[in-house]
Design a protein around this motif. Sequence first.
Motif, mmCIF file in Angstrom:
data_model
loop_
_atom_site.group_PDB
_atom_site.id
_atom_site.type_symbol
_atom_site.label_atom_id
_atom_site.label_comp_id
_atom_site.label_asym_id
_atom_site.label_seq_id
_atom_site.Cartn_x
_atom_site.Cartn_y
_atom_site.Cartn_z
ATOM 1 N N THR A 102 98.198 113.789 39.894
ATOM 2 C CA THR A 102 97.465 114.650 38.950
ATOM 3 C C THR A 102 97.658 114.128 37.528
ATOM 4 O O THR A 102 98.722 113.619 37.183
ATOM 5 C CB THR A 102 97.970 116.101 39.047
ATOM 6 O OG1 THR A 102 97.838 116.561 40.386
ATOM 7 C CG2 THR A 102 97.179 117.019 38.112
ATOM 8 N N THR A 103 96.628 114.267 36.718
ATOM 9 C CA THR A 103 96.727 113.924 35.299
ATOM 10 C C THR A 103 96.898 115.213 34.508
ATOM 11 O O THR A 103 96.044 116.105 34.576
ATOM 12 C CB THR A 103 95.472 113.177 34.810
ATOM 13 O OG1 THR A 103 95.343 111.957 35.544
ATOM 14 C CG2 THR A 103 95.578 112.858 33.327
ATOM 15 N N VAL A 104 98.002 115.325 33.779
ATOM 16 C CA VAL A 104 98.286 116.507 32.962
ATOM 17 C C VAL A 104 98.166 116.117 31.489
ATOM 18 O O VAL A 104 98.782 115.141 31.048
ATOM 19 C CB VAL A 104 99.694 117.063 33.244
ATOM 20 C CG1 VAL A 104 99.962 118.289 32.375
ATOM 21 C CG2 VAL A 104 99.855 117.397 34.716
ATOM 22 N N ILE A 105 97.373 116.866 30.750
ATOM 23 C CA ILE A 105 97.125 116.574 29.336
ATOM 24 C C ILE A 105 97.413 117.828 28.523
ATOM 25 O O ILE A 105 96.999 118.928 28.898
ATOM 26 C CB ILE A 105 95.671 116.130 29.107
ATOM 27 C CG1 ILE A 105 95.319 114.946 30.014
ATOM 28 C CG2 ILE A 105 95.440 115.763 27.640
ATOM 29 C CD1 ILE A 105 93.836 114.648 30.093
ATOM 30 N N LEU A 106 98.105 117.665 27.427
ATOM 31 C CA LEU A 106 98.367 118.760 26.494
ATOM 32 C C LEU A 106 97.427 118.623 25.305
ATOM 33 O O LEU A 106 97.339 117.552 24.696
ATOM 34 C CB LEU A 106 99.822 118.730 26.025
ATOM 35 C CG LEU A 106 100.241 119.781 24.989
ATOM 36 C CD1 LEU A 106 100.094 121.196 25.556
ATOM 37 C CD2 LEU A 106 101.683 119.538 24.527
ATOM 38 N N GLU A 107 96.701 119.705 24.986
ATOM 39 C CA GLU A 107 95.812 119.710 23.815
ATOM 40 C C GLU A 107 96.252 120.710 22.755
ATOM 41 O O GLU A 107 95.705 120.738 21.666
ATOM 42 C CB GLU A 107 94.369 120.006 24.231
ATOM 43 C CG GLU A 107 93.605 118.820 24.747
ATOM 44 C CD GLU A 107 92.097 118.955 24.554
ATOM 45 O OE1 GLU A 107 91.677 119.863 23.807
ATOM 46 O OE2 GLU A 107 91.350 118.152 25.143
ATOM 47 N N SER A 108 97.211 121.553 23.058
ATOM 48 C CA SER A 108 97.660 122.559 22.094
ATOM 49 C C SER A 108 98.254 121.892 20.856
ATOM 50 O O SER A 108 98.923 120.855 20.968
ATOM 51 C CB SER A 108 98.722 123.459 22.732
ATOM 52 O OG SER A 108 98.252 124.045 23.930
ATOM 53 N N PRO A 109 98.052 122.455 19.669
ATOM 54 C CA PRO A 109 98.698 121.902 18.469
ATOM 55 C C PRO A 109 100.212 122.052 18.577
ATOM 56 O O PRO A 109 100.726 123.155 18.771
ATOM 57 C CB PRO A 109 98.137 122.770 17.334
ATOM 58 C CG PRO A 109 96.878 123.361 17.874
ATOM 59 C CD PRO A 109 97.128 123.556 19.332
ATOM 60 N N VAL A 110 100.909 120.955 18.464
ATOM 61 C CA VAL A 110 102.371 120.959 18.584
ATOM 62 C C VAL A 110 102.947 119.961 17.591
ATOM 63 O O VAL A 110 102.234 119.120 17.052
ATOM 64 C CB VAL A 110 102.832 120.587 20.012
ATOM 65 C CG1 VAL A 110 102.398 121.647 21.021
ATOM 66 C CG2 VAL A 110 102.289 119.213 20.422
ATOM 67 N N ARG A 111 104.243 120.031 17.362
ATOM 68 C CA ARG A 111 104.872 119.056 16.489
ATOM 69 C C ARG A 111 105.170 117.781 17.284
ATOM 70 O O ARG A 111 105.296 117.815 18.523
ATOM 71 C CB ARG A 111 106.146 119.619 15.874
ATOM 72 C CG ARG A 111 107.314 119.776 16.817
ATOM 73 C CD ARG A 111 108.488 120.434 16.113
ATOM 74 N NE ARG A 111 109.690 120.407 16.945
ATOM 75 C CZ ARG A 111 110.825 120.997 16.618
ATOM 76 N NH1 ARG A 111 110.912 121.668 15.490
ATOM 77 N NH2 ARG A 111 111.877 120.921 17.403
ATOM 78 N N PRO A 112 105.254 116.652 16.619
ATOM 79 C CA PRO A 112 105.507 115.393 17.322
ATOM 80 C C PRO A 112 106.765 115.441 18.181
ATOM 81 O O PRO A 112 107.813 115.918 17.748
ATOM 82 C CB PRO A 112 105.647 114.381 16.179
ATOM 83 C CG PRO A 112 104.834 114.958 15.069
ATOM 84 C CD PRO A 112 105.024 116.448 15.176
ATOM 85 N N GLY A 113 106.638 114.953 19.390
ATOM 86 C CA GLY A 113 107.748 114.924 20.335
ATOM 87 C C GLY A 113 107.689 116.002 21.391
ATOM 88 O O GLY A 113 108.447 115.960 22.370
ATOM 89 N N THR A 114 106.780 116.965 21.246
ATOM 90 C CA THR A 114 106.741 118.099 22.163
ATOM 91 C C THR A 114 106.358 117.683 23.580
ATOM 92 O O THR A 114 106.918 118.188 24.558
ATOM 93 C CB THR A 114 105.760 119.168 21.640
ATOM 94 O OG1 THR A 114 106.200 119.619 20.356
ATOM 95 C CG2 THR A 114 105.686 120.350 22.588
ATOM 96 N N THR A 115 105.393 116.784 23.707
ATOM 97 C CA THR A 115 104.953 116.380 25.046
ATOM 98 C C THR A 115 106.104 115.773 25.837
ATOM 99 O O THR A 115 106.312 116.103 27.019
ATOM 100 C CB THR A 115 103.794 115.373 24.947
ATOM 101 O OG1 THR A 115 102.710 115.974 24.216
ATOM 102 C CG2 THR A 115 103.308 114.968 26.326
#
Length: 402
Positions: A102-115
């Motif tokens: 599965t490909t999981v992508i985060l689009e929520s605004p977050v600070r660098p390093g969150t992913t």
Amino acid sequence: MPADLAVIGLGPYGLPLAQAAVAAGIPTLGYTTGPETGPLSPAELRRMFSRGFRPATDPAGLGRVRTAVICAPTPRGVDGGLDLSQVEAAARTLAARLRPHTTVILESPVRPGTTEDFLRPLLEKGSGLRAGRDFHLAYAPSRVDPGNRDHTPANTPKVIGGLTPACTESAAAFYSRLTDKVVRARGPREAETVQLLETNFRHVNIALVNEMAALCHDLGVDLWDVIRCAETKPFGFQAFRPGPGVGGHGVPQDLTGHAGRPLRMVELAQQVNGRMPQYVVQRAAALLNEHGKSARGARVLLLGVTYKADLADQQGTPAHEVAIRLMELGASVSYHDPHVASWSVLDRPVPRADSLYEAAADADLTILLQQHRTYDMQGLSVKAQLLLDTRGATPTGAAHRL
């Protein structure tokens, strides 16, 4: 037909993505993470449903998709930072059902390093799978501009940063079905910082023109004419316009306490923009005084209480603080907004004007806070006893402009 895409979080970032995916013919299900307000109209939502969009109440469907995009809201928390609780809830729900490949992508605004530092451990622990080996993980900044008919997901380039080159390419393959151009960042931290830079760029430049608005008023200079002339420069300038405050879902980040280096420009921009509702009320009180009236007992009509023109979304709208400060001065506040049927401030309903022109003629002061296209500012400037235009929408000399 089983869904190919799961959009987790049906708020300001998720619904436009789901809309674009459905329009591209991608079977899509949407899973909500909590109370959310999206920017789509009822007609747009009906069109999505007619094309096969399926809202999911059972999270089991998340385990049957090839791509899952987390679009959970990240509002400002009590400590001033971003609240990741909905992202965490989305990650835990997805992790329990995550399948290999599965490909999981985060689009929520977050600070660098969150992913890498926040999302990845949640997904790996909950699934028993390893990011970059068993499933793909990437970050892609959401570039949603609600109501913008010129720049849509199809013609807006999409930035992607994957945990590994293979993660980037997998995410790129998905977004290439939605947009004309995919831009590959070096990694998720770079992609997250793109979002940070773009959001802060907006807030800093709005703060600059907001300061210029106060300065030009003191100097007797027409700022709107200054901007009109300045934007004819074909290089080195981009026009921003002042207003009663900055609303919307994109929260500026100064990263104070993170990475040991606060962004002073962003910190100052937040202070400047945060003072604008108070400045509007000060201007309103001064105008009333100049015309022999006191703010106490004055009838003040607010036009447009949403954060953006021609939308119903009230996220972060400065209208709330303007109304509160006027009430504190003893003013009697009412409002008109074609997109807002009822409005409350401090848990008290604010009277809604049914007849716009009659209300403007009856009010001691009318304040334009948001310029909806249905407003005839020329006609309103004639009908209103006193008009304060915070958007530069009226002709020169027809009203008092911010």
